[in-house]
Design a protein around this motif. Structure first.
Motif, PDB file in Angstrom:
ATOM      1  N   VAL A  84       0.848  -1.190   0.000  1.00  0.00           N
ATOM      2  CA  VAL A  84       0.000   0.000   0.000  1.00  0.00           C
ATOM      3  C   VAL A  84       0.888   1.247   0.000  1.00  0.00           C
ATOM      4  O   VAL A  84       1.862   1.326   0.752  1.00  0.00           O
ATOM      5  N   TYR A  85       0.551   2.199  -0.857  1.00  0.00           N
ATOM      6  CA  TYR A  85       1.268   3.469  -0.944  1.00  0.00           C
ATOM      7  C   TYR A  85       0.458   4.576  -0.276  1.00  0.00           C
ATOM      8  O   TYR A  85      -0.731   4.743  -0.567  1.00  0.00           O
ATOM      9  N   PHE A  86       1.127   5.351   0.574  1.00  0.00           N
ATOM     10  CA  PHE A  86       0.526   6.535   1.159  1.00  0.00           C
ATOM     11  C   PHE A  86       1.226   7.775   0.612  1.00  0.00           C
ATOM     12  O   PHE A  86       2.448   7.784   0.436  1.00  0.00           O
ATOM     13  N   THR A  87       0.444   8.811   0.348  1.00  0.00           N
ATOM     14  CA  THR A  87       0.955  10.047  -0.230  1.00  0.00           C
ATOM     15  C   THR A  87       1.672  10.876   0.837  1.00  0.00           C
ATOM     16  O   THR A  87       1.209  10.954   1.974  1.00  0.00           O
ATOM     17  N   PHE A 119       9.232   7.801  -4.844  1.00  0.00           N
ATOM     18  CA  PHE A 119       8.684   6.864  -3.866  1.00  0.00           C
ATOM     19  C   PHE A 119       9.781   6.063  -3.181  1.00  0.00           C
ATOM     20  O   PHE A 119      10.927   5.997  -3.640  1.00  0.00           O
ATOM     21  N   ALA A 120       9.398   5.434  -2.071  1.00  0.00           N
ATOM     22  CA  ALA A 120      10.293   4.549  -1.320  1.00  0.00           C
ATOM     23  C   ALA A 120       9.459   3.501  -0.606  1.00  0.00           C
ATOM     24  O   ALA A 120       8.301   3.741  -0.259  1.00  0.00           O
ATOM     25  N   GLY A 141      14.594   2.516  -2.529  1.00  0.00           N
ATOM     26  CA  GLY A 141      14.450   3.923  -2.853  1.00  0.00           C
ATOM     27  C   GLY A 141      15.195   4.811  -1.865  1.00  0.00           C
ATOM     28  O   GLY A 141      16.050   4.334  -1.126  1.00  0.00           O
ATOM     29  N   PRO A 142      14.839   6.101  -1.839  1.00  0.00           N
ATOM     30  CA  PRO A 142      13.858   6.770  -2.694  1.00  0.00           C
ATOM     31  C   PRO A 142      14.271   6.741  -4.168  1.00  0.00           C
ATOM     32  O   PRO A 142      15.451   6.797  -4.491  1.00  0.00           O
ATOM     33  N   MET A 143      13.255   6.664  -5.033  1.00  0.00           N
ATOM     34  CA  MET A 143      13.490   6.558  -6.466  1.00  0.00           C
ATOM     35  C   MET A 143      12.494   7.445  -7.207  1.00  0.00           C
ATOM     36  O   MET A 143      11.327   7.516  -6.844  1.00  0.00           O
ATOM     37  N   ASP A 177       5.612  10.806  -3.244  1.00  0.00           N
ATOM     38  CA  ASP A 177       5.337  12.216  -3.497  1.00  0.00           C
ATOM     39  C   ASP A 177       4.919  12.303  -4.959  1.00  0.00           C
ATOM     40  O   ASP A 177       5.763  12.228  -5.861  1.00  0.00           O
ATOM     41  N   ILE A 178       3.624  12.454  -5.204  1.00  0.00           N
ATOM     42  CA  ILE A 178       3.115  12.406  -6.583  1.00  0.00           C
ATOM     43  C   ILE A 178       3.321  13.723  -7.323  1.00  0.00           C
ATOM     44  O   ILE A 178       3.037  13.820  -8.520  1.00  0.00           O
ATOM     45  N   THR A 179       3.852  14.748  -6.628  1.00  0.00           N
ATOM     46  CA  THR A 179       4.113  16.023  -7.300  1.00  0.00           C
ATOM     47  C   THR A 179       5.504  16.064  -7.917  1.00  0.00           C
ATOM     48  O   THR A 179       5.802  16.965  -8.712  1.00  0.00           O
ATOM     49  N   THR A 180       6.367  15.105  -7.554  1.00  0.00           N
ATOM     50  CA  THR A 180       7.742  15.077  -8.058  1.00  0.00           C
ATOM     51  C   THR A 180       7.880  13.906  -9.026  1.00  0.00           C
ATOM     52  O   THR A 180       8.086  12.769  -8.606  1.00  0.00           O
TER      53      THR A 180
END
Length: 265
Positions: free
Chosen positions: A202-205, A235-236, A226-228, A250-253
């Motif tokens: 599961v990914y959390f923002t 993400f990591a 990661g981070p990658m 981080d969906i903004t990067t």
């Protein structure tokens, strides 16, 4: 948010032997605040991001102590009917459909390659009140050693179509509801220790992936990957201090070109 279409990831929770420790860790890493524990429902405790319900933590029931792990729930209009499909397609029911007060009906299952997941038929509790904002659920992938089993199972249980990323480096499939991609499937490589079973990651923002990793590792979490940077975000992958795996993104990067994706016939 309204009741989600069948097969949409709609909720996540995890069982922790040290509930207060989990609340402290995720409060620091993801910025969660927590509601009152509901003693009527085994001290089930909802987590909030900016006042919106985004997940829950719960202590184990007597006899259910074991490794902590996040459980992702998929929306169903009829949990009993979904449970029947799970059985018919080689899955195993770990918990039969059970009504949870006025909140809804749930069951727990294991898909044929071993990943555990939940099914949620919404009542008063419709699921995530926010997604893809800091602290909230964003994405999930089924990590499996036997992708052919997973690939046959999920579209038989839920109304998914599938797309495959064409990349020699990874074996990655995406399951869609209409035009929306709702969950991924990654074949586990030899990088994963053999004792790690199939599971749903599961990914959390988060606002900043590197900051979240620094907080998590300072608090006893273990950085797994990661981070990658990716076209989807930076993400990591992390294991929390009690062993539950999750990822932050981080969906903004974003960085790089989108992968070559093809329909699966």
């Amino acid at each position: 948010m309204a009741v989600q279409p069948e097969g949409t990831p709609c909720w996540a929770d995890a069982m922790f032997g040290d509930l207060e420790g989990a609340k402290s860790f995720y409060g620091d890493v993801l910025g969660w605040t927590f509601g009152e524990s509901s003693s009527e429902y085994g001290n089930y405790t909802q987590a909030y991001a900016d006042g919106k319900a985004v997940a829950a933590v719960v202590p184990p029931m007597p006899g259910q102590e074991g490794p902590s792990q996040w459980c992702l729930y998929f929306a169903s209009p009829d949990a009993a009917a979904t449970a029947a499909k799970i059985r018919e397609n080689g899955g195993e029911l770990l918990m039969e459909p059970m009504q949870v007060g006025e909140f809804g009906t749930m069951c727990l299952a294991r898909e044929p390659s071993g990943a555990v997941f939940g099914v949620w038929q919404a009542g008063a509790h419709e699921g995530f009140e926010a997604t893809a904002v800091p602290g909230a659920y964003c994405w999930a992938e089924v990590f499996t050693r036997e992708p052919e089993k997973t690939d046959a199972f999920f579209p038989a249980v839920f109304p998914y179509t599938a797309k495959q990323i064409h990349d020699e480096a990874i074996d990655f499939r995406m399951f869609n509801l209409g035009d929306q991609t709702v969950v991924g499937r990654m074949k586990m490589t030899d990088d994963f220790p053999p004792e790690v079973p199939s599971y749903i990651n599961v990914y959390f923002t988060v606002d900043n992936c590197d900051d979240a990793v620094a907080k998590a590792t300072k608090l006893g979490g273990v950085l797994r990957f990661g981070p990658m940077d990716s076209p989807f975000g930076r993400f990591a992958a992390i294991s929390d201090p009690q062993g539950a795996n999750f990822s932050v993104i981080d969906i903004t990067t974003t960085s790089g070109d989108m992968p070559n994706i093809k329909d699966v016939p």
